[in-house]
Design an enzyme around this catalytic site. Structure first.
Site, PDB file in Angstrom:
ATOM      1  N   CYS A  24      86.546   8.695  73.647  1.00 25.41           N
ATOM      2  CA  CYS A  24      86.803  10.025  73.086  1.00 25.41           C
ATOM      3  C   CYS A  24      85.574  10.666  72.455  1.00 25.41           C
ATOM      4  O   CYS A  24      85.397  11.878  72.553  1.00 25.41           O
ATOM      5  CB  CYS A  24      87.976   9.999  72.119  1.00 25.41           C
ATOM      6  SG  CYS A  24      87.776   8.900  70.713  1.00 25.41           S
ATOM      7  N   HIS A 122      89.723   9.026  66.432  1.00 26.58           N
ATOM      8  CA  HIS A 122      89.857   9.784  67.666  1.00 26.58           C
ATOM      9  C   HIS A 122      89.036  11.055  67.502  1.00 26.58           C
ATOM     10  O   HIS A 122      89.108  11.714  66.470  1.00 26.58           O
ATOM     11  CB  HIS A 122      91.317  10.127  67.958  1.00 26.58           C
ATOM     12  CG  HIS A 122      91.489  10.863  69.241  1.00 26.58           C
ATOM     13  ND1 HIS A 122      91.137  10.317  70.457  1.00 26.58           N
ATOM     14  CD2 HIS A 122      91.941  12.106  69.508  1.00 26.58           C
ATOM     15  CE1 HIS A 122      91.375  11.201  71.410  1.00 26.58           C
ATOM     16  NE2 HIS A 122      91.862  12.293  70.858  1.00 26.58           N
TER      17      HIS A 122
END
Length: 168
Positions: A24, A122
């Site tokens: 990510c 994330h």
């Protein structure tokens, strides 16, 4: 917000699905880079023909990212993600910064499950899209870009950071 897919997503907004585990941060950085105004080899920019002083501040992606962007531009988001995940250059660059157990590791090694003691993060990208004056969240785990809101694109010439208020 709701992810924009197909015809709902701006055609010139670069969005790729994240198909590689734990990628990510790299995906977010690529989303920002691939949506930046890029200087063309002749010195003009891909988005406009600004003054000479503006041309000096435009981004040069370099041959690796420029070639990748050109190659995958017409692909749908899932195939863009596959191409990014298959790129040896992207994998090598990511792995040079990643924790050794993090991402794009040897597929033959067993995967370790996260525990409560692990720090889990994330990363997503927020980018301005001058063509429609909107800010988009680009999260490769979502189906498409998410419109966060609008900003005064015309005013961004005086204040290039005007869109950040929408992203926050």
């Amino acid at each position: 917000g709701t992810p924009r897919v197909g015809e709902e997503a701006p055609a010139d907004l670069f969005f790729a699905k994240q198909v590689t585990t734990n990628a990510c941060a790299t995906q977010a950085i690529l989303s920002v880079l691939m949506n930046s105004a890029e200087a063309d080899p002749d010195g003009t920019t891909a988005m406009d023909t600004s003054s000479d002083s503006d041309k000096d501040s435009k981004l040069s992606l370099g041959p690796t990212l420029s070639n990748l962007k050109s190659f995958i531009q017409a692909f749908p988001p899932d195939l863009r993600g596959e191409a990014i995940g298959s790129s040896d250059d992207i994998r090598n660059a990511h792995n040079s910064f990643a924790r050794k157990d993090a991402f794009l590791s040897d597929p033959d090694k067993p995967k370790r499950e996260a525990t409560e003691d692990d720090d889990l993060f994330h990363f997503v990208a927020y980018v301005p899209h001058a063509a429609d004056g909107c800010v988009y969240e680009l999260d490769g785990l979502r189906a498409g870009p998410i419109k966060c809101g609008t900003y005064a694109a015309a005013e961004s010439d005086d204040n290039p950071m005007a869109w950040l208020g929408v992203a926050r």
